[in-house]
Design a protein around this motif. Structure first.
Motif, short mmCIF file in Angstrom:
data_model
loop_
_atom_site.label_atom_id
_atom_site.label_comp_id
_atom_site.label_asym_id
_atom_site.label_seq_id
_atom_site.Cartn_x
_atom_site.Cartn_y
_atom_site.Cartn_z
N PHE A 196 0.83 -1.20 0.00
CA PHE A 196 0.00 0.00 0.00
C PHE A 196 0.87 1.26 0.00
CE2 PHE A 196 -3.95 -2.10 2.11
CZ PHE A 196 -4.22 -2.73 0.91
N ALA A 197 1.87 1.27 0.87
CA ALA A 197 2.74 2.45 0.96
C ALA A 197 3.53 2.65 -0.34
CB ALA A 197 3.70 2.28 2.13
N LYS A 198 3.93 1.56 -0.97
CA LYS A 198 4.65 1.66 -2.24
C LYS A 198 3.81 2.34 -3.31
CE LYS A 198 6.79 -1.23 -5.79
NZ LYS A 198 7.11 -2.63 -6.19
N ASN A 199 2.52 2.11 -3.29
CA ASN A 199 1.62 2.69 -4.28
C ASN A 199 0.93 3.96 -3.80
OD1 ASN A 199 1.23 0.55 -6.68
ND2 ASN A 199 1.50 -0.57 -4.76
N GLY A 200 1.41 4.53 -2.70
CA GLY A 200 0.89 5.80 -2.21
C GLY A 200 -0.36 5.68 -1.37
N LEU A 201 -0.71 4.47 -0.96
CA LEU A 201 -1.90 4.25 -0.14
C LEU A 201 -1.47 4.15 1.33
CD1 LEU A 201 -4.97 3.81 -0.33
CD2 LEU A 201 -4.52 1.35 -0.44
N VAL A 202 -1.93 5.12 2.13
CA VAL A 202 -1.48 5.22 3.52
C VAL A 202 -2.69 5.08 4.44
CG1 VAL A 202 -0.27 6.66 5.21
CG2 VAL A 202 0.39 6.74 2.79
N GLN A 203 -2.47 4.42 5.58
CA GLN A 203 -3.55 4.23 6.55
C GLN A 203 -3.86 5.51 7.31
OE1 GLN A 203 -2.36 0.97 9.15
NE2 GLN A 203 -3.86 -0.38 8.20
N ILE A 204 -5.14 5.68 7.62
CA ILE A 204 -5.58 6.73 8.55
C ILE A 204 -6.10 5.99 9.78
CG2 ILE A 204 -7.13 8.68 8.92
CD1 ILE A 204 -7.26 9.08 5.92
N LYS A 205 -5.25 5.89 10.77
CA LYS A 205 -5.57 5.08 11.95
C LYS A 205 -5.37 5.91 13.21
CE LYS A 205 -4.71 0.48 13.85
NZ LYS A 205 -3.90 -0.76 13.74
N PRO A 206 -6.42 6.65 13.61
CA PRO A 206 -6.28 7.49 14.81
C PRO A 206 -6.28 6.64 16.09
CG PRO A 206 -8.53 7.56 14.00
CD PRO A 206 -7.76 6.74 13.00
N ASN A 207 -5.79 7.23 17.13
CA ASN A 207 -5.78 6.59 18.44
C ASN A 207 -6.89 7.18 19.31
OD1 ASN A 207 -3.45 5.02 17.82
ND2 ASN A 207 -2.17 6.82 18.26
N GLU A 208 -7.27 6.42 20.31
CA GLU A 208 -8.28 6.92 21.25
C GLU A 208 -7.72 8.13 21.99
OE1 GLU A 208 -9.75 3.96 23.85
OE2 GLU A 208 -10.41 2.61 22.25
N ILE A 232 -11.77 11.34 20.10
CA ILE A 232 -12.14 10.01 19.62
C ILE A 232 -12.07 9.05 20.81
CG2 ILE A 232 -11.48 8.13 18.09
CD1 ILE A 232 -10.32 10.24 16.19
N MET A 233 -13.17 8.33 20.98
CA MET A 233 -13.19 7.37 22.08
C MET A 233 -13.14 5.93 21.58
SD MET A 233 -17.17 7.53 23.29
CE MET A 233 -18.50 7.03 22.20
N GLN A 234 -13.40 5.71 20.27
CA GLN A 234 -13.35 4.35 19.73
C GLN A 234 -13.14 4.42 18.21
OE1 GLN A 234 -16.79 1.97 20.60
NE2 GLN A 234 -15.91 0.10 19.72
N VAL A 235 -12.25 3.54 17.70
CA VAL A 235 -12.00 3.44 16.26
C VAL A 235 -12.70 2.20 15.75
CG1 VAL A 235 -10.26 3.24 14.45
CG2 VAL A 235 -9.78 4.61 16.48
N MET A 236 -13.67 2.41 14.87
CA MET A 236 -14.44 1.30 14.33
C MET A 236 -13.80 0.71 13.07
SD MET A 236 -16.81 1.33 16.57
CE MET A 236 -17.92 0.14 15.86
N LYS A 237 -13.25 1.57 12.23
CA LYS A 237 -12.66 1.09 10.98
C LYS A 237 -11.55 2.05 10.55
CE LYS A 237 -15.46 -0.75 8.09
NZ LYS A 237 -16.52 -0.97 7.06
N THR A 238 -10.45 1.47 10.13
CA THR A 238 -9.30 2.27 9.69
C THR A 238 -9.59 2.93 8.34
OG1 THR A 238 -7.81 0.76 10.84
CG2 THR A 238 -6.84 2.21 9.18
N GLY A 239 -9.13 4.17 8.20
CA GLY A 239 -9.30 4.88 6.93
C GLY A 239 -8.04 4.79 6.07
N TYR A 240 -8.17 5.24 4.83
CA TYR A 240 -7.04 5.22 3.89
C TYR A 240 -7.08 6.49 3.03
CZ TYR A 240 -6.10 0.32 4.97
OH TYR A 240 -5.78 -0.85 5.61
#
Length: 237
Positions: free
Chosen positions: A176-188, A213-221
């Protein structure tokens, strides 16, 4: 009666009346000679003028001939200009047809390139994902289809499966990182950002700060700088 005849008549009258003397005769002779020369010269000039000056009957014919010649010259020039303009028009038409054909060919080639880009644009990304598929296949091959009753063997199988999943996750994130796709993964506890986060619900939690943010349901990209999918989170009020 001509001028010479008048002179001769005058001399004859003078001679008959006796008023004609030898000196008068000489003068009259001289006068007659002068008159004769003048008459001859006048006749010659009149004849020369008649020869050099065209008659009124010949002038319309000459003018008509000159007009016809000029008209023929003008007609020839117009015909040459018409032929040149026709040639130029045919050349422009040919160029126009060629330009239209070239434009159509360019449009067809461009559409083909666009379609090829849509179909094969992710070819490199798909090729990289094959490595993830290989890791998953290897993990499944090393996992028994029937669970073992031996706790030691079962633990070993579980560890192998988990290790395979971890390797798959790591490899996939690298692709993903090689192709420019990066995770959006916030913390509580992180502050909610509507540009990267999508609030699925809100709840009042006394121990949580409002707007965090009190809970992460799904990681973004996000792909480069564009958010493909915002991280789905729960927000404290």
């Amino acid at each position: 009666m001509s001028l010479l005849s008048n002179c001769l008549f005058v001399r004859q009258v003078l001679y008959r009346t006796g008023a004609f003397s030898p000196s008068t005769f000489m003068n009259a002779s001289r006068l007659s000679t002068v008159f004769r020369y003048a008459s001859t010269n006048s006749s010659a000039q009149e004849q020369k003028q008649n020869e050099t000056t065209p008659s009124s009957a010949d002038q319309p014919i000459e003018n008509q001939t000159q007009t016809e010649q000029k008209s023929n010259v003008d007609l020839k020039q117009l015909q040459e200009q018409n032929a040149k303009l026709t040639e130029d028009a045919n050349e422009f038409k040919d160029r126009y047809r060629r330009a239209l054909a070239e434009t159509e060919n360019t449009r067809v080639r461009f559409n083909k390139l666009v379609n090829d880009a849509k179909v094969f644009g992710i070819q490199g990304f798909c090729k990289d994902l094959l490595e993830v598929a290989d890791i998953l296949n290897l993990a499944l091959a090393n996992t028994p289809q029937q669970p073992s009753t031996d706790i030691t063997a079962l633990t070993k199988d579980f560890n192998n499966l988990r290790q395979g999943l971890v390797m798959t996750e790591e490899r996939m994130q690298k692709i993903f990182a090689k192709n420019g796709l990066v995770q959006i993964k916030p913390n509580e506890g992180d502050k909610f950002d509507p540009n990267f986060h999508d609030a699925l619900f809100q709840a009042k939690i006394p121990e949580k700060t409002s707007g965090t943010i009190m809970q992460v349901m799904k990681t973004g990209y996000r792909l480069q700088d564009r958010v493909i999918r915002a991280a789905q989170v729960g927000v404290a009020q």
